[in-house]
Design a protein around this motif. Structure first.
Motif, short mmCIF file in Angstrom:
data_model
loop_
_atom_site.label_atom_id
_atom_site.label_comp_id
_atom_site.label_asym_id
_atom_site.label_seq_id
_atom_site.Cartn_x
_atom_site.Cartn_y
_atom_site.Cartn_z
N MET A 132 5.62 5.35 4.82
CA MET A 132 4.67 6.32 4.35
C MET A 132 3.43 5.74 5.15
O MET A 132 3.20 4.64 5.44
CB MET A 132 4.38 6.48 2.92
N PRO A 133 2.21 6.32 5.13
CA PRO A 133 0.99 5.88 5.82
C PRO A 133 0.57 4.67 5.15
O PRO A 133 -0.04 3.85 5.96
CB PRO A 133 -0.06 7.11 5.60
N SER A 134 0.71 4.35 3.98
CA SER A 134 0.07 3.36 3.30
C SER A 134 1.05 2.48 2.33
O SER A 134 0.67 1.18 1.81
CB SER A 134 -1.02 3.77 2.13
N HIS A 135 2.45 2.70 2.61
CA HIS A 135 3.28 2.02 1.70
C HIS A 135 4.81 2.27 2.37
O HIS A 135 4.89 3.10 3.18
CB HIS A 135 3.16 2.13 0.47
N ILE A 136 5.66 1.23 2.03
CA ILE A 136 7.06 1.63 2.40
C ILE A 136 7.92 1.42 1.13
O ILE A 136 7.60 0.55 0.18
CB ILE A 136 7.38 0.43 3.30
N HIS A 137 8.92 2.45 1.27
CA HIS A 137 10.03 2.25 0.02
C HIS A 137 11.33 1.89 0.61
O HIS A 137 11.53 2.41 1.73
CB HIS A 137 10.11 3.45 -0.67
N LEU A 138 11.92 1.13 0.01
CA LEU A 138 13.23 0.59 0.37
C LEU A 138 14.33 0.31 -0.72
O LEU A 138 13.93 0.13 -1.80
CB LEU A 138 13.21 -0.94 1.09
N ILE A 139 15.60 1.01 -0.55
CA ILE A 139 16.71 0.48 -1.12
C ILE A 139 17.54 -0.24 -0.32
O ILE A 139 17.87 -0.04 0.70
CB ILE A 139 17.58 1.87 -1.54
N CYS A 140 17.63 -1.58 -0.86
CA CYS A 140 18.09 -2.56 -0.03
C CYS A 140 18.73 -3.79 -0.94
O CYS A 140 18.44 -3.79 -2.22
CB CYS A 140 16.76 -3.36 0.99
N ARG A 141 19.46 -4.52 -0.31
CA ARG A 141 19.98 -5.95 -0.88
C ARG A 141 20.18 -6.98 0.50
O ARG A 141 20.19 -6.61 1.50
CB ARG A 141 21.30 -5.46 -1.35
#
Length: 177
Positions: free
Chosen positions: A57-66
């Motif tokens: 996103m413009p000001s942040h990142i979301h991840l589903i990860c391992r």
């Protein structure tokens, strides 16, 4: 990372959020978002990071990860440190960056509020890791990630947003859950 919750369960899958200090819209410029993609790919190839869903996103990142080997919290710490240096340098070197002075002022301002930062602070300290422990929670986080650009009014359909795993033309390959 000095938060209470850390991504410290080996090989667990997490929902994490990496946020630019002050929620500053940095990733509106393609070259900065591309730098994040480049570094996520490196972590996939060299640091055993497995990404299932993401959105920049413009000001942040979301991840589903391992992370398949080692602690995800350590990888995130190193990723944030390295990408902060890289993006700050891109901002400094970018002749098209109309907000350069303001951006650098803001990153210095936030650094001054935290003793362990020297000159600039790019990322917020916390990642807000949530261990994904059920199919219901996993699906809720997938829906949240994929709908984030729609909810923000950036696109009308989730699959139109390039910097998301929901996009067929996404520049980052993701794993199946």
């Amino acid at each position: 990372m000095s938060e209470l919750r850390k991504a410290n369960v080996l090989e667990a899958t997490y929902f994490v959020t990496l946020t630019v200090v002050g929620w500053i819209d940095v990733f509106t410029r393609k070259e900065y978002a591309d730098e994040i993609i480049k570094n996520l790919k490196f972590c996939q190839q060299k640091k055993d990071l497995e990404i299932f869903e993401y959105v920049i996103m413009p000001s942040h990142i979301h991840l589903i990860c391992r992370r398949n080997q080692g602690l995800l919290s350590e990888l995130l710490r190193d990723f944030k440190s390295y990408t902060a240096e890289q993006i700050l340098q891109l901002i400094r070197d970018n002749p098209q960056e109309s907000r350069k002075e303001w951006l650098m002022y803001m990153f210095q301002f936030f650094a001054n509020r935290h003793a362990q930062n020297s000159d600039n602070m790019f990322w917020q300290k916390t990642n807000h890791p949530i261990e994904l422990y059920s199919n219901k929670v996993i699906q809720q986080k997938i829906d949240y990630i994929q709908q984030n650009p729609v909810a923000a009014g950036i696109v009308t359909e989730r699959y139109y947003y390039l910097y998301s795993s929901a996009c067929a033309d996404s520049p980052l390959q993701v794993s199946e859950m």
